[in-house]
Design a protein around this motif. Structure first.
Motif, PDB file in Angstrom:
ATOM      1  N   ALA A 247       0.827  -1.430  -0.382  1.00 19.95           N
ATOM      2  CA  ALA A 247      -0.043  -0.078  -0.299  1.00 19.95           C
ATOM      3  C   ALA A 247       1.112   1.382   0.148  1.00 19.95           C
ATOM      4  CB  ALA A 247      -0.688   0.289   0.956  1.00 19.95           C
ATOM      5  N   ILE A 248       1.934   1.144   0.940  1.00 21.03           N
ATOM      6  CA  ILE A 248       2.734   2.336   0.937  1.00 21.03           C
ATOM      7  C   ILE A 248       3.425   2.830  -0.397  1.00 21.03           C
ATOM      8  CG2 ILE A 248       4.990   3.036   1.496  1.00 21.03           C
ATOM      9  CD1 ILE A 248       4.199   1.963   4.341  1.00 21.03           C
ATOM     10  N   VAL A 249       3.246   1.438  -1.370  1.00 16.57           N
ATOM     11  CA  VAL A 249       4.094   1.888  -3.084  1.00 16.57           C
ATOM     12  C   VAL A 249       3.448   2.435  -3.758  1.00 16.57           C
ATOM     13  CG1 VAL A 249       5.396   0.273  -4.494  1.00 16.57           C
ATOM     14  CG2 VAL A 249       5.975  -0.091  -2.516  1.00 16.57           C
ATOM     15  N   ALA A 250       2.085   1.729  -3.621  1.00  9.42           N
ATOM     16  CA  ALA A 250       0.338   1.759  -4.198  1.00  9.42           C
ATOM     17  C   ALA A 250       0.653   4.024  -3.656  1.00  9.42           C
ATOM     18  CB  ALA A 250       0.268   1.480  -4.304  1.00  9.42           C
ATOM     19  N   TYR A 251       0.753   4.128  -2.827  1.00  6.48           N
ATOM     20  CA  TYR A 251       0.292   5.584  -2.126  1.00  6.48           C
ATOM     21  C   TYR A 251       1.823   6.339  -3.233  1.00  6.48           C
ATOM     22  CZ  TYR A 251       0.130   9.933   0.748  1.00  6.48           C
ATOM     23  OH  TYR A 251       0.994  10.959   0.795  1.00  6.48           O
ATOM     24  N   GLN A 259      -3.880   8.599  -4.295  1.00  5.98           N
ATOM     25  CA  GLN A 259      -3.514   9.761  -3.545  1.00  5.98           C
ATOM     26  C   GLN A 259      -3.780   9.407  -2.287  1.00  5.98           C
ATOM     27  OE1 GLN A 259      -0.383  11.690  -3.054  1.00  5.98           O
ATOM     28  NE2 GLN A 259       1.695  10.017  -3.793  1.00  5.98           N
ATOM     29  N   LYS A 260      -5.261   9.975  -2.334  1.00  6.09           N
ATOM     30  CA  LYS A 260      -5.934  10.233  -1.774  1.00  6.09           C
ATOM     31  C   LYS A 260      -6.756   9.202  -1.222  1.00  6.09           C
ATOM     32  CE  LYS A 260      -7.472  15.641  -2.497  1.00  6.09           C
ATOM     33  NZ  LYS A 260      -6.373  15.777  -3.486  1.00  6.09           N
ATOM     34  N   PHE A 261      -7.173   8.455  -2.159  1.00  2.00           N
ATOM     35  CA  PHE A 261      -7.844   6.877  -1.654  1.00  2.00           C
ATOM     36  C   PHE A 261      -7.009   6.583  -0.607  1.00  2.00           C
ATOM     37  CE2 PHE A 261      -7.449   2.730  -2.971  1.00  2.00           C
ATOM     38  CZ  PHE A 261      -8.755   2.191  -2.001  1.00  2.00           C
ATOM     39  N   TRP A 262      -5.422   6.492  -0.756  1.00  2.00           N
ATOM     40  CA  TRP A 262      -4.564   6.020   0.295  1.00  2.00           C
ATOM     41  C   TRP A 262      -4.714   6.466   1.472  1.00  2.00           C
ATOM     42  CZ3 TRP A 262      -3.822   0.822  -0.519  1.00  2.00           C
ATOM     43  CH2 TRP A 262      -4.091   0.050  -1.853  1.00  2.00           C
TER      44      TRP A 262
END
Ligand code: FPP
Ligand code: MG
Length: 328
Positions: A247-251, A259-262
């Motif tokens: 999740a950090i990588v995707a963010y 980024q807002k989603f995460w």
């Protein structure tokens, strides 16, 4: 002294199976005395539920690699397995988990109160056995690791999302909650076996890097695993708002919409797992997480590169590689 016997079968299971049996036997002989029905029911459930027994296996392989065969290695391994099982009992209460290794968690079968108390019982038994071993160094290594586990779990529970600290916090948390016990097992086995301080330091670092790789893969499987194979609930970290490496990588790589989603998921709890998976895949986060785990594997391999070749060193290397290739 290093054991460099290359003549026997190098398969890990053959190397550790009799020690694992001895450990199981030790555990069942020593919990009968407790006379507490609930405890022995939960302990039987845990011991038989097919956990991977990674920590005792690390102890047994390293003791063999360093040519150590005294009985206290069985007691130390049983203690470590009980410290680990205590953390799982408590962790499953905290995470409200329903399944582990494909079977119902103890909190689902016996309830939270029973899980917490039996977790406490396991922890106290583990330390009683360690004291019986009479080696203050081993006791100190394993009590420091237990302290670290709790600190990691507290940090995980209390740390708020901060985009500038998110990676640093993640690595600190998994270092404390997972890698510390792997590291302690390897260090304890080395110290018990009479390794030099340099060898013990290298094996301690090997265990730490192994643990880091293991937890990154564990966190990746939360997004990729098949429920049946994993034996846990897939997507659980996401639904709890747990900030893990994929999740950090995707963010970090995501568009501002992503980024807002995460940020919303990290600040409360995630709800749209399909959307999360879509972003994870779009940013190649699974592959990048596996690469990060591989980075720790390579560091671990480097930590043991100076040990002489032996079937036990091969077993240790194979064990590490298999832990990265695992699907459960
Ligand atoms: C699993 O993480 C949890 C841990 C490795 C540590 C848990 C530690 C505690 C609950 C503190 C209690 C400590 C003692 C000594 C009793 P996870 O939830 O990410 O992994 P999972 O998917 O396997 O549940
Ligand atoms: Mg958990």
């Amino acid at each position: 002294m290093l054991n460099t016997d290359l003549t026997t079968n190098s398969k890990l299971d053959d190397i550790v199976s009799s020690d694992l049996l001895a450990m199981k036997d030790f555990i069942f002989r020593n919990i009968d005395d407790e006379g507490i029905r609930l405890a022995s029911d939960i302990i039987s459930h845990l011991v038989r539920s097919g956990g991977k027994k990674i920590r005792p296996k690390l102890i047994f392989i390293i003791c063999k690699m360093l040519n150590y065969s005294r009985e206290d290695r069985i007691k130390v391994a049983a203690s470590v397995e009980f410290i680990h099982n205590a953390t799982l009992l408590h962790d499953d209460v905290l995470d409200e988990s329903e399944a582990r290794h494909g079977v119902k968690t103890a909190n689902k079968v016996w309830g939270n109160k029973s899980s917490i108390l039996v977790g406490d019982l396991l922890l106290t038994l583990a330390f009683r056995w360690l004291i019986e071993c009479g080696n203050l160094n081993i006791l100190s290594i394993l009590s420091a690791a237990s302290h670290s586990l709790v600190k990691g779990e507290i940090k995980q529970m209390t740390t708020r999302f901060n985009p500038y600290m998110v990676r640093r916090n993640y690595f600190d948390i998994i270092g404390k909650k997972t890698a510390s016990l792997f590291s302690a097992c390897c260090e304890a086995a080395s110290v018990m076996s009479g390794a030099t301080s340099d060898e013990a330091e290298r094996l301690k670092n090997f265990g730490f890097n192994f643990g880091m790789a293991f937890q990154i893969i564990d966190d990746t499987l939360d997004y990729t695993a098949d429920q049946g194979t994993s034996g846990k609930q897939v997507g659980k970290d996401f639904f709890e708002g747990k900030i893990t490496f994929p999740a950090i990588v995707a963010y970090e790589k995501g568009s501002s919409v992503e980024q807002k989603f995460w940020e919303k998921c990290f600040s409360s709890v995630g709800s749209n797992f399909d959307q999360a998976l879509h972003y994870i895949n779009r940013q190649n986060a699974v592959q990048l997480s596996i690469e990060k785990a591989r980075y720790y594997v390579n560091m671990a391999l480097d930590n043991i590169s100076d040990f002489s070749d032996s079937l036990y060193k091969t077993a240790l290397t194979d064990f590490l590689n298999a832990s990265i290739a695992r699907q459960a």
